[in-house]
Design an enzyme around this catalytic site. Structure first.
Site, PDB file in Angstrom:
ATOM      1  N   LYS A 106     -13.265  -0.109  -5.319  1.00  0.00           N
ATOM      2  CA  LYS A 106     -14.619  -0.341  -4.785  1.00  0.00           C
ATOM      3  C   LYS A 106     -15.706   0.898  -5.604  1.00  0.00           C
ATOM      4  O   LYS A 106     -16.552   0.361  -5.552  1.00  0.00           O
ATOM      5  CB  LYS A 106     -14.070   1.338  -3.620  1.00  0.00           C
ATOM      6  CG  LYS A 106     -13.273  -0.002  -2.235  1.00  0.00           C
ATOM      7  CD  LYS A 106     -12.674   0.917  -1.353  1.00  0.00           C
ATOM      8  CE  LYS A 106     -12.300   0.482  -0.192  1.00  0.00           C
ATOM      9  NZ  LYS A 106     -12.309   0.732   1.138  1.00  0.00           N
ATOM     10  N   GLU A 129       0.719  -0.631   0.060  1.00  0.00           N
ATOM     11  CA  GLU A 129      -0.128  -0.488  -0.055  1.00  0.00           C
ATOM     12  C   GLU A 129       1.163   1.556   0.320  1.00  0.00           C
ATOM     13  O   GLU A 129       0.115   2.189  -1.070  1.00  0.00           O
ATOM     14  CB  GLU A 129      -1.409   0.186   0.796  1.00  0.00           C
ATOM     15  CG  GLU A 129      -2.420  -0.673   1.210  1.00  0.00           C
ATOM     16  CD  GLU A 129      -2.973  -0.952   2.032  1.00  0.00           C
ATOM     17  OE1 GLU A 129      -3.474   0.583   1.993  1.00  0.00           O
ATOM     18  OE2 GLU A 129      -3.303  -1.747   3.055  1.00  0.00           O
ATOM     19  N   HIS A 183       8.408 -26.479   4.805  1.00  0.00           N
ATOM     20  CA  HIS A 183       7.294 -27.698   4.017  1.00  0.00           C
ATOM     21  C   HIS A 183       7.110 -27.836   2.476  1.00  0.00           C
ATOM     22  O   HIS A 183       6.046 -28.380   2.078  1.00  0.00           O
ATOM     23  CB  HIS A 183       5.993 -28.358   4.851  1.00  0.00           C
ATOM     24  CG  HIS A 183       6.886 -29.029   6.782  1.00  0.00           C
ATOM     25  ND1 HIS A 183       7.104 -29.409   6.692  1.00  0.00           N
ATOM     26  CD2 HIS A 183       6.874 -28.053   7.832  1.00  0.00           C
ATOM     27  CE1 HIS A 183       7.879 -30.094   7.658  1.00  0.00           C
ATOM     28  NE2 HIS A 183       6.883 -29.033   8.703  1.00  0.00           N
TER      29      HIS A 183
END
Length: 355
Positions: A346, A236, A252
């Site tokens: 948005k 950001e 892993h």
């Protein structure tokens, strides 16, 4: 170099993100004061889990709380970054609905779901629809000061929840930890400020090391939330791709991905956030993993937390990452404050909803 030209930096930071970062200690004190003056939680003994419902910086606050409760709490904490809560949410759940703007659609959805399930609800934000609904429903609302980017409000989004829980049996007494954390951050704010040259400023040095590189941040158990915070702040503030993972899980799976990374020809830097609470076997894993990564020609660096209490140690790392991400934005010639892609998303979602 722009990082050693304070006047030039201020011109490229017109909204004052550096100033906002410097004020975190004062914001923490204000957040705690609001929490201490808020109505007490009703019958906190009924709760069997804590849920933090939020996205972005609000969710990071939940991640931090989750790590602290795993370290010294008496009940579990779950962070929900979604529209729909888990099926087990009910009257024995304490749900914090956190949205700085008060208009985050996922958080509003979770608020309604929590209300339907008779969960204990507490809301926090700077206003918006969440405040309107909370006040109409008689739900406690902890109000943050307005005018901040949500990611710059972590002193509110975390410490309001932390301060409220400290007034119950759900969290051990934390007065000493709070005082230590604020004191440590005040000292760090002086070291990280723009007038301190790169040679003496760890935040500027970190930004310089990460410039024009893919950033990968690894954490360990207590500070896994901080690795995510660093990633999000680089996204950001700096407007760059960054990724985060945690030991020992990454051993892993992700460690295999480094085998073919050299062929991509992408400069990268791995930052490992470390804390003295890490398991001895994790410490060994970190050493071996970094040797393997360096074998690919990738740079690595380790940053240790500072302070005595878990809270202070977590925020010592958060603060370094916050400043480093702002300085990295300035190295790229970016204003760290606007989040144009998020706003565009948005806007387009709103257009779709109105069709």
């Amino acid at each position: 170099m722009i990082l050693d030209a304070p006047a030039e930096m201020r011109k490229n930071d017109p909204s004052g993100m550096l100033r906002m970062a410097r004020k975190l200690p004062e914001q923490i004190e204000r957040g705690i004061a609001v929490a201490r003056s808020a109505p007490a939680l009703p019958d906190s003994s009924r709760f069997r889990q804590i849920v933090v419902a939020g996205l972005g910086g609000s969710a990071i606050a939940g991640d931090i709380l989750k790590g602290l409760l795993e370290d010294s709490g008496s009940i579990p904490c779950l962070v929900v970054r979604e529209y729909t809560p888990p099926a087990f949410i009910g009257p024995d759940s304490l749900v914090f609905c956190s949205s700085y703007s008060g208009n985050t659609e996922e958080t509003l959805s979770l608020y309604e779901a929590g209300k339907q399930k008779n969960a204990g609800l507490v809301c926090l934000g700077s206003g918006g629809e969440l405040q309107r609904r909370a006040l109409a429903d008689g739900v406690p609302f902890l109000k943050m000061d307005e005018g901040l980017p949500p990611r710059a409000a972590i002193g509110y989004s975390f410490f309001m929840i932390y301060g409220l829980l400290a007034r119950t049996s759900l969290l051990p007494d934390n007065t000493g930890e709070l005082e230590e954390t604020v004191s440590l951050l005040r000292r760090k704010a002086e070291i990280y400020r723009e007038e301190i040259p790169t040679s003496d400023n760890p935040a500027k040095s970190m930004a310089s090391a990460l410039h024009k590189k893919l950033i990968i941040v690894y954490g360990t158990r207590l500070v896994s939330s901080v690795a995510m915070r660093w990633k999000c702040q680089f996204n950001e503030n700096s407007k760059v791709l960054a990724f985060a993972n945690v030991f020992p899980e990454l051993n892993h799976n992700e460690i295999e991905g480094w085998l073919g990374f050299r062929a991509l020809g992408v400069p990268a830097e791995v930052v490992v956030l470390r804390d003295r609470s890490e398991h001895s076997r994790v410490s060994k894993r970190i050493g071996i993993t970094l040797e393997l990564i360096r074998g690919n020609g990738t740079g690595t660096r380790e940053v240790w937390s500072e302070g005595e209490s878990p809270l202070a140690r977590i925020f010592s790392l958060i603060y370094l990452g916050d400043f480093a991400s702002i300085y990295l934005a300035l190295l790229y010639g970016q204003d760290p404050t606007p989040v144009n892609r998020i706003q565009e998303l948005k806007r387009r979602l709103s257009e779709e909803s109105s069709k």
